[in-house]
Each structure stands twice: as structure tokens, then as C-alpha cells.
Design a protein around this motif. Sequence first.
Motif, PDB file in Angstrom:
ATOM      1  N   GLY A  51      62.988  37.395  46.035  1.00 30.35           N
ATOM      2  CA  GLY A  51      63.328  36.431  45.000  1.00 30.35           C
ATOM      3  C   GLY A  51      64.302  36.913  43.948  1.00 30.35           C
ATOM      4  N   TYR A  52      64.802  38.144  44.090  1.00 33.88           N
ATOM      5  CA  TYR A  52      65.771  38.642  43.117  1.00 33.88           C
ATOM      6  C   TYR A  52      67.072  37.855  43.221  1.00 33.88           C
ATOM      7  CZ  TYR A  52      69.042  41.806  40.824  1.00 33.88           C
ATOM      8  OH  TYR A  52      70.006  42.324  40.018  1.00 33.88           O
ATOM      9  N   GLU A  53      67.739  37.655  42.092  1.00 35.23           N
ATOM     10  CA  GLU A  53      69.054  37.012  42.130  1.00 35.23           C
ATOM     11  C   GLU A  53      70.034  37.758  41.250  1.00 35.23           C
ATOM     12  OE1 GLU A  53      69.477  32.883  41.871  1.00 35.23           O
ATOM     13  OE2 GLU A  53      67.726  32.469  43.091  1.00 35.23           O
ATOM     14  N   ASN A 104      72.793  38.433  38.477  1.00 35.95           N
ATOM     15  CA  ASN A 104      72.918  37.935  37.127  1.00 35.95           C
ATOM     16  C   ASN A 104      74.377  37.560  36.872  1.00 35.95           C
ATOM     17  OD1 ASN A 104      73.172  37.715  34.351  1.00 35.95           O
ATOM     18  ND2 ASN A 104      71.480  39.127  34.005  1.00 35.95           N
TER      19      ASN A 104
END
Lengths: 408, 215
Positions: free
Chosen positions: B180-182, B184
Motif C-alpha cells: 500500500g505504499y505510494e 509522495n
Amino acid sequence: MGLKNNLHNLKQKYKGTKMAPAFNAIHTFLYLPDETTHNGTHIKAADDLKRTMNTVIMAMVPCLLFGMFNAGYQHNLQVGEIQAVTSGFFSPEFWTLDNFMIGFWKIIPLVIVSYGVGLAIEFIFAVIKGHEVEEGYLVTGMLVPLIVPVDIPLWMLAVAVIFGVVIGKEVFGGTGMNILNPALTIRAFLFFAYPTWMSGDKVWVEGAVERTKEIAAGANLDAISGETILGTLAQGKEMTHSVADMFLGFIPGSVGETSTLLIILGGLFLVFSKIGSWRIMLSSCVGALVMGLIFNGVVSSGWITETSKFYGLMSTEFWHHLLIGGFAFGTVFMATDPVTASQTTKGKWIYGFLVGFISIMIRVFNPAYPEGVMLAILLMNVFAPTIDHYVVQGNVKKRMKRLKAKVA
Amino acid sequence: MGLLSKKDAKLITDPLADNNPITIQVLGICSALAITAELKASIVMAVSVMAVLAIGNVVISLMRNIIPSKIRIIVQLVVVAALVIIVDQVLKAFAYELSKTLSVFVGLIITNCIIMGRFEAFALANKPWRSFLDGIGNAAGYGLILIIVGFFRELLGSGTLLGFKVLGDPIEKTGLYAIGYENNGFMLLSPMALIVVGIIIWIQRTKNTALIEDH
């Protein structure tokens, strides 16, 4: 006396050590400290910083509860479980336990993350600086969950809170020294860092993002979506919500900003408890109406036709602008932040007017940033000291002239 | 240090930390904000400035006794302009894609305050060898900050380093993105570069409180 005494003893034990501010903060948060002044004060008032903050939080509670119902309502409406509201504010379709529970389980984590992370940073900084813990985060922590989309991932919120509190507030020296409103700094950070989670037609309805993923994975479901009114208008589409819906708040949007009615109630509460400045609220509305009228005038005089990309928002009736988007919420709860707004009376009028005026301008001219009020307030936060400076200088000049006339 | 005397070594080490051109003298900020979205561009910019500053310092130092003081700024400008054009041409010839990323900012090395500042403050009054070391040192101090900023902006903004996908693939959802990391997006915008530089300044002055200015 158990807890109070224990806390008091802990405080005494850690007095003079590095952790003293942390224990002191817990103690004074829950109880009146023993070391209040008993004589020698000339003004007796109960409205310390903590009480001021709590009053603002109370004014926001109706918005929060409404936001919980609305989150569930928007979800169930899109899924097709229930019908749209028909009979005004107290429609039975809206105020159901089912709606509330969906919203509750979605929004309480937002509140917990916002307060948990924010207060942790306040504690860390208090210990490093050797200051007392400042209560400044109490209001910010409540504002933050109200101004984000319901489906925002919690880790993003945590990152944004860390950024907003450290860069927006602590580097300037903590509560009362910040230039920018910390809650809006947090929202602006989210907006620029993770734009896909802050705009579009998926994030405003609980479960829409999840549903899209399931469909992509092959599930046989209908897609659900809900575009905010600003987003719809910016794309030049027809608006499907009635004005009554916009006023009462049965529309998709950030958690707590949809119901203009409840925001007005909160605003009145702030004005009567003399915590929020009515000058800023009023002049901001005037500013927005003036800008709206100018745009309406431009449309009716025929300079802008339906082919223009600005047509959708420009032709919106000028007073609708007060109801849609986060304008009402920003004006009542964030433009009036006593730290970042103008301090002088005349300055407040100018500041508020420009907040409203620029909000609508950004909204219309830059459809990529539909939430103009966020950027307008942040911009005016920066200019507030300048406005104050000129108001004070003007006053000084006037008095000097009067003095000269008297002497001569 | 066998190679350099203590005094000469200081010319190189001072600008790296306690007299850093960016974080202490606050010069050359514009390019630090503009081209640090990628680590590669930061490194190339740092090397380019180092070439211009080191050679320029030597040239000015060699001419220091024959430049009439009234027209010294014009002479300095001619020297920088000539060197920058050479660097620009070299980049266009050997690293065309990169020179497009850096676009106008290679040309704008001319306006980098660090360069004129070192010519005025150092090269006009010192011998070539010391001027050369001073140029290398100051460009290294400048490059160091550029590389730190570029490292964080590329890592957090694009999830890559020098173009390698170190955090996984954002489209295929591998590595960190699987949980779920995105990326920046704010990191790719210039305001965030300013904030990263600000954080470096903050850390540096917390470590060495002697650097904090009086008010």
C-alpha cells in the motif's frame, strides 16, 4: 483520589528530569494543577487555552457525528441499499444505525491516528525543548479527520500529521508561533503528495476504492463512485444534487464539511462564546459573494460561453458557492484560527474578505485545485502579519497627525 | 595529510560543513531547488559547477594582478560564460538526455552566486593552487547538499535511485508498493526541496550551535 495522587506523585518524582514535561502534561490535561495562583492576580477568567480549545472542539462535534452518518449514507446510497433522502433534515433514510456504524468504524480510526500521532510529536518536542506540553494540537487533531476524504489510508494521514506538526508548527516554536494553520498544512501536504487520494470520484464514498480494486480483480459487482459538487462543476457536468441537499449536507465530500447547516450552528456557538471572530466569518462570506457576483456578471454579459472550461463553475449562482465544497467549514473553523489570522479589527475585515474573494477565484480559475478555500486561507495566513503591520502603521500615522494639529 | 598542508586542507574541508555555501552562506539555492528531483541530475550539476568553479578560480587567480579593478566583474563574467558554454557543449555532446533535463540551468550556472562570490572573495587575492583548492572545496560543499537533497527527493518522490526501482514497481505493485505504499508527489515539487534544505540546515545547527546567527 487514586489516579490524581498517582499522577501528582509521578510528576514530583520526575521533576527536573528530562521527562518532566510529559508527566506534567498528563496531569494537567486531566486535572486542575495544584500550583495555580491564589493571590495577586487581577483578572479572574476561566477561559485558558485548554478551555478555548475545548469550546472549538464542542462546536465541531455535530459536524463529526453528521459526517459519520453521511459516510454510511453515501455508501449505502451508492450500493443501492437505500433511497435518497426526501423529507428534509430529519429523513429516516439518513439517521439509521446502519449508516452510523459504517461511518463510525471508518472515521474513529482517522480521529485516533490524528490525535495519537500529533500528540506524540507534541510530547517529543516538549521533552526535547524542556517546555511544558502545549495544548495547541487539541483543535488541529479534531479538524484533521473532518477535512480529509473518508477513504484516505491511515499511514498517509500519519505521515501528513508528522509533516504538518513538525514543519507547520514546531519549527516556528510551537503553539502560538506558527505562521500557517497546521490542519490546513496537513491537508495541503496530502493534496500535493497523494493527489489520487484527495480528488477524483472514488475517495469520497466509503468503500469505492476497495470496490474498484475488486472489480479489477474480476469480481462481478457494480462500480460505486461519488464526485463532489465542485468536481462535477469543474468538469462542466450537470449538478444532480438539490440546493437543499447542499445546505443540509447530504452530499459527498470530506468527512465533516458537507453540512452547511451544522457548520453555521457551530459558527454561532463560536461567535456567542466569543472564541471565533464574527468579523472574519462575515467578511469572508462577503468576499466570496462579491467574487461570485463578478463571475456571474462575466457570464451574463456573454464574455464566457459554454465552450469555456471555466463555464461550469463561473455560471454557478453566486450564493451557491457558500454551500458547496469546504468553504463554510474553512471560513468558520480555520480562517478564524486566532494564531494565524490577522489580530487587528480592521485587519480582520481585510483578511476575511480576501480569504473569501481568493477562495472563489482559485476555485473557478483552477479546476485542478477545486478546493480553493484551503489555498486561500494558507495564502492569507502568510499575509496576515503584513496586513496587521499596515493597519497599525496607519493608526500611528493618524495619531501623529492629530498630535501635530494639537501642538500647532 | 602529506599531500596538502593543514591550511590548504582546510580550504577543502571548511566548505563541506561549517562554511557550506548552501546551508551557511545560503548561496546557490535556486539550482538546489530546481534540478534536484533526480539524483542523477544533482550529480551532473555538482560536477559541472565543480569544473567551472575550479578552473575559473585558477584563471582569475592567474590574471589577478593584471585585471583592472574597475572592470573586474566584466572579466569574471567572461571567464564564467566561456567555461559554462564549454560545459554545456560537453553535456550536449555526451549526455544529451541529461542536458535536456537540466535544460536552462546549465546556462544559469553563470548566475550561481557561489561562483562570482568565490572569484571576488578568494581568487582575486590568492595564488592559483590555493584558488584551485578553494574552488574544489566550495563546489564539493555545494554538490554535497545537492546530492543529499536529490537522494531524498528521488527516493521518496519516485521510489527510484539513479533510475533503479529500489522500492519496487508502483504499477506492478511489487516491493513496498504491495503493502500500500505510494510515492509522495509533493517531493517532486520545488517547495519540498526548500523544506529538505531547511531540514538539513536545522540538523546542522542543532549539532553545532556555534553556527546559529545572533539576532
